[in-house]
Design a protein around this motif. Structure first.
Motif, PDB file in Angstrom:
ATOM      1  N   PHE A  11      41.593  -3.504  47.984  1.00  3.37           N
ATOM      2  CA  PHE A  11      40.935  -4.554  46.846  1.00  3.37           C
ATOM      3  C   PHE A  11      42.121  -4.367  45.834  1.00  3.37           C
ATOM      4  CE2 PHE A  11      38.517  -3.948  42.834  1.00  3.37           C
ATOM      5  CZ  PHE A  11      38.714  -5.561  42.267  1.00  3.37           C
ATOM      6  N   ASP A  31      48.780   1.598  55.030  1.00  4.64           N
ATOM      7  CA  ASP A  31      47.044   1.694  55.315  1.00  4.64           C
ATOM      8  C   ASP A  31      46.515   2.004  56.466  1.00  4.64           C
ATOM      9  OD1 ASP A  31      44.961   0.355  52.565  1.00  4.64           O
ATOM     10  OD2 ASP A  31      44.206   0.828  54.955  1.00  4.64           O
ATOM     11  N   ASP A  52      47.823   6.869  58.741  1.00  6.76           N
ATOM     12  CA  ASP A  52      46.655   7.680  57.892  1.00  6.76           C
ATOM     13  C   ASP A  52      47.392   8.574  57.212  1.00  6.76           C
ATOM     14  OD1 ASP A  52      44.525   9.430  57.018  1.00  6.76           O
ATOM     15  OD2 ASP A  52      43.638   9.183  59.178  1.00  6.76           O
ATOM     16  N   TYR A 143      33.774  13.059  44.730  1.00  8.36           N
ATOM     17  CA  TYR A 143      34.464  11.986  44.409  1.00  8.36           C
ATOM     18  C   TYR A 143      35.310  12.315  43.148  1.00  8.36           C
ATOM     19  CZ  TYR A 143      36.573   7.412  43.313  1.00  8.36           C
ATOM     20  OH  TYR A 143      37.364   6.639  42.658  1.00  8.36           O
TER      21      TYR A 143
HETATM   22  N1  LIG Z   1      37.175   0.041  42.698  1.00 14.18           N
HETATM   23  C1  LIG Z   1      37.215   0.693  41.513  1.00 14.18           C
HETATM   24  O1  LIG Z   1      36.178   0.549  40.894  1.00 14.18           O
HETATM   25  C2  LIG Z   1      37.847   1.903  41.478  1.00 14.18           C
HETATM   26  C3  LIG Z   1      37.686   2.606  40.170  1.00 14.18           C
HETATM   27  C4  LIG Z   1      38.481   3.518  39.756  1.00 14.18           C
HETATM   28  C5  LIG Z   1      39.410   4.174  40.520  1.00 14.18           C
HETATM   29  N2  LIG Z   1      39.612   3.448  41.793  1.00 14.18           N
HETATM   30  C6  LIG Z   1      40.607   4.055  42.792  1.00 14.18           C
HETATM   31  O2  LIG Z   1      41.595   2.949  42.882  1.00 14.18           O
HETATM   32  C7  LIG Z   1      41.947   3.215  44.299  1.00 14.18           C
HETATM   33  C8  LIG Z   1      41.998   1.700  45.293  1.00 14.18           C
HETATM   34  O3  LIG Z   1      40.511   1.564  45.108  1.00 14.18           O
HETATM   35  P1  LIG Z   1      40.036  -0.037  45.771  1.00 14.18           P
HETATM   36  O4  LIG Z   1      38.811  -0.190  44.828  1.00 14.18           O
HETATM   37  O5  LIG Z   1      41.060  -0.834  46.037  1.00 14.18           O
HETATM   38  O6  LIG Z   1      39.308   0.593  47.273  1.00 14.18           O
HETATM   39  P2  LIG Z   1      39.526  -0.101  48.506  1.00 14.18           P
HETATM   40  O7  LIG Z   1      38.615   0.643  49.390  1.00 14.18           O
HETATM   41  O8  LIG Z   1      39.474  -1.728  48.705  1.00 14.18           O
HETATM   42  O9  LIG Z   1      41.217   0.289  49.070  1.00 14.18           O
HETATM   43  C9  LIG Z   1      41.322   1.373  49.659  1.00 14.18           C
HETATM   44  C10 LIG Z   1      42.349   1.415  50.773  1.00 14.18           C
HETATM   45  O10 LIG Z   1      42.812   2.819  51.252  1.00 14.18           O
HETATM   46  C11 LIG Z   1      42.637   2.806  52.509  1.00 14.18           C
HETATM   47  N3  LIG Z   1      42.526   4.024  53.000  1.00 14.18           N
HETATM   48  C12 LIG Z   1      41.336   4.920  52.904  1.00 14.18           C
HETATM   49  N4  LIG Z   1      41.662   5.904  53.626  1.00 14.18           N
HETATM   50  C13 LIG Z   1      42.780   6.009  54.182  1.00 14.18           C
HETATM   51  C14 LIG Z   1      43.572   6.999  54.903  1.00 14.18           C
HETATM   52  N5  LIG Z   1      42.990   8.198  55.235  1.00 14.18           N
HETATM   53  N6  LIG Z   1      44.901   6.577  55.275  1.00 14.18           N
HETATM   54  C15 LIG Z   1      45.431   5.353  54.681  1.00 14.18           C
HETATM   55  N7  LIG Z   1      44.718   4.583  54.053  1.00 14.18           N
HETATM   56  C16 LIG Z   1      43.392   4.519  53.715  1.00 14.18           C
HETATM   57  C17 LIG Z   1      41.805   1.849  52.966  1.00 14.18           C
HETATM   58  O11 LIG Z   1      41.712   1.140  54.277  1.00 14.18           O
HETATM   59  C18 LIG Z   1      41.609   0.712  52.011  1.00 14.18           C
HETATM   60  O12 LIG Z   1      42.386  -0.313  52.457  1.00 14.18           O
HETATM   61  C19 LIG Z   1      41.368   4.234  45.058  1.00 14.18           C
HETATM   62  O13 LIG Z   1      42.256   5.473  44.804  1.00 14.18           O
HETATM   63  C20 LIG Z   1      40.097   4.145  44.187  1.00 14.18           C
HETATM   64  O14 LIG Z   1      39.543   5.831  43.994  1.00 14.18           O
HETATM   65  C21 LIG Z   1      38.838   2.470  42.169  1.00 14.18           C
END
Ligand SMILES: NC(=O)c1ccc[n+]([C@@H]2O[C@H](COP(=O)([O-])OP(=O)(O)OC[C@H]3O[C@@H](n4cnc5c(N)ncnc54)[C@H](O)[C@@H]3O)[C@@H](O)[C@H]2O)c1
Length: 314
Positions: A11, A31, A52, A143
């Motif tokens: 996202f 990714d 990964d 988390y």
């Molecule tokens: N969405 C929120 O509300 C929020 C709030 C605070 C922090 N965050 C942080 O922001 C970052 C992005 O979050 P997001 O909402 O875009 O999540 P998301 O799940 O849409 O994106 C995370 C991406 O990481 C990839 N991924 C997961 N495990 C992996 C691995 N082992 N190797 C390679 N790729 C991997 C997934 O395929 C995914 O595309 C994260 O670090 C999340 O913890 C998000």
């Protein structure tokens, strides 16, 4: 500039990649999954690597090929509930892989490592709301603890190697393209279900509050974190508390949904209230939120409606 973005298919990553490409940077995405929102084939300056982040060899080879000056690290296990059920997955992804990635980045000559933490999860139930960067970290979930631990390890890597580390600590992020099928992302989940006129489950008590920040504002904070003269760790949020039931009603209004919420049991690891005071991000990065909650919700619903109508039409 040459940059590497982990979590580029997700996202926030998809929004960040587009912003970086539009600014003319050379961007390598890394990714484990393919982009949920593919770029046009042959988008200039874009390279997409499947791998990964727990696989050290894959990470090192991507860094060697991309030769980035900045790494934006967004790849993560993002669900609080999954972290409580599968701590190993969470810790391996969010702590171990993050630390290894920063070490490998330092060895590859990366100057700034922009980490993504979680202002929403790292403080647990803070004594004062909104919490700020001086609030003691006291996470309530695996988390949240992983995100705090990762920052501690990153500080050590920074001191040992000289790579400069910044950390963006966002509140709850929302906006177009958020995964509506996951266990996190209440606005995406509610919007999708309301547009389909399906039941919407609100986990009890529903009066729990969160701070919601629009995705474009988080992307702006990440860019500022990369450009700032020093690596800083700052919370990024609106300062306002919004309850899950408030979200339900606001989205019901925007989508024309007429059913009542279905109340579900409370979820382990969830906290009763949080909001963030982003004073430090304002001072260190010149960051402030620019999209109001009303405007952000309307933009999000419009984007989800467009997708829904395209799916229905196709
Ligand atoms: N969405 C929120 O509300 C929020 C709030 C605070 C922090 N965050 C942080 O922001 C970052 C992005 O979050 P997001 O909402 O875009 O999540 P998301 O799940 O849409 O994106 C995370 C991406 O990481 C990839 N991924 C997961 N495990 C992996 C691995 N082992 N190797 C390679 N790729 C991997 C997934 O395929 C995914 O595309 C994260 O670090 C999340 O913890 C998000």
């Amino acid at each position: 500039m040459r940059v590497l973005v982990t979590g580029s298919s997700g996202f926030v990553g998809s929004h960040l990649v587009r912003r970086l490409l539009a600014a003319g940077h050379e961007v390598t995405g890394f990714d484990i999954a393919p982009p949920r929102r593919p770029l046009e084939p042959g988008a200039e300056g874009w390279r997409d690597v499947r791998g990964d982040i727990r696989d050290e060899a894959a990470v090192r080879s991507a860094l060697a090929a991309a030769r980035p000056e900045v790494v934006y690290h967004l790849a993560a296990q993002i669900s609080v509930s999954v972290s409580m059920r599968e701590p190993r997955l969470d810790i391996e992804t969010n702590v171990l892989a993050t630390t290894m990635l920063a070490q490998a980045a330092a060895e590859a000559g990366v100057q700034r490592f922009v980490n993504t933490s979680s202002g929403g999860a790292m403080f647990g139930e803070p004594p004062v709301v909104p919490a700020d960067d001086d609030t003691e970290a006291a996470p309530r979930s695996i988390y949240g603890a992983s995100k705090v631990a990762a920052e501690m390890y990153l500080r050590i890597v920074e001191a040992e190697t000289g790579i400069s580390v910044a950390s963006v600590r966002p509140a709850n992020i929302y906006g177009p393209w958020q995964d509506p099928h996951g266990e996190a992302g209440v606005i995406a989940i509610f919007t999708r279900r309301m547009l389909r006129n399906e039941d919407v489950v609100v986990f009890a008590p529903g009066t729990d509050t969160r701070d919601y920040v629009y995705v474009d504002d988080v992307v702006a904070a990440m860019l500022l974190a990369a450009e700032a003269p020093t690596g800083e760790m700052c919370v990024v949020g609106s300062g306002a508390e919004t309850s899950t039931l408030d979200i339900f009603h606001a989205l019901a209004g925007l989508t024309g949904y007429e059913r009542a919420p279905v109340m579900g049991p409370p979820r382990p690891g969830d906290i009763p209230r949080i909001a963030l005071d982003a004073r430090k991000a304002r001072e260190a990065w010149g960051w402030r939120p620019t999209v109001t909650f009303e405007d952000g919700l309307a933009r999000t619903v419009d984007a989800f409606r467009e997708e829904f109508e395209a799916e229905r039409g196709g």
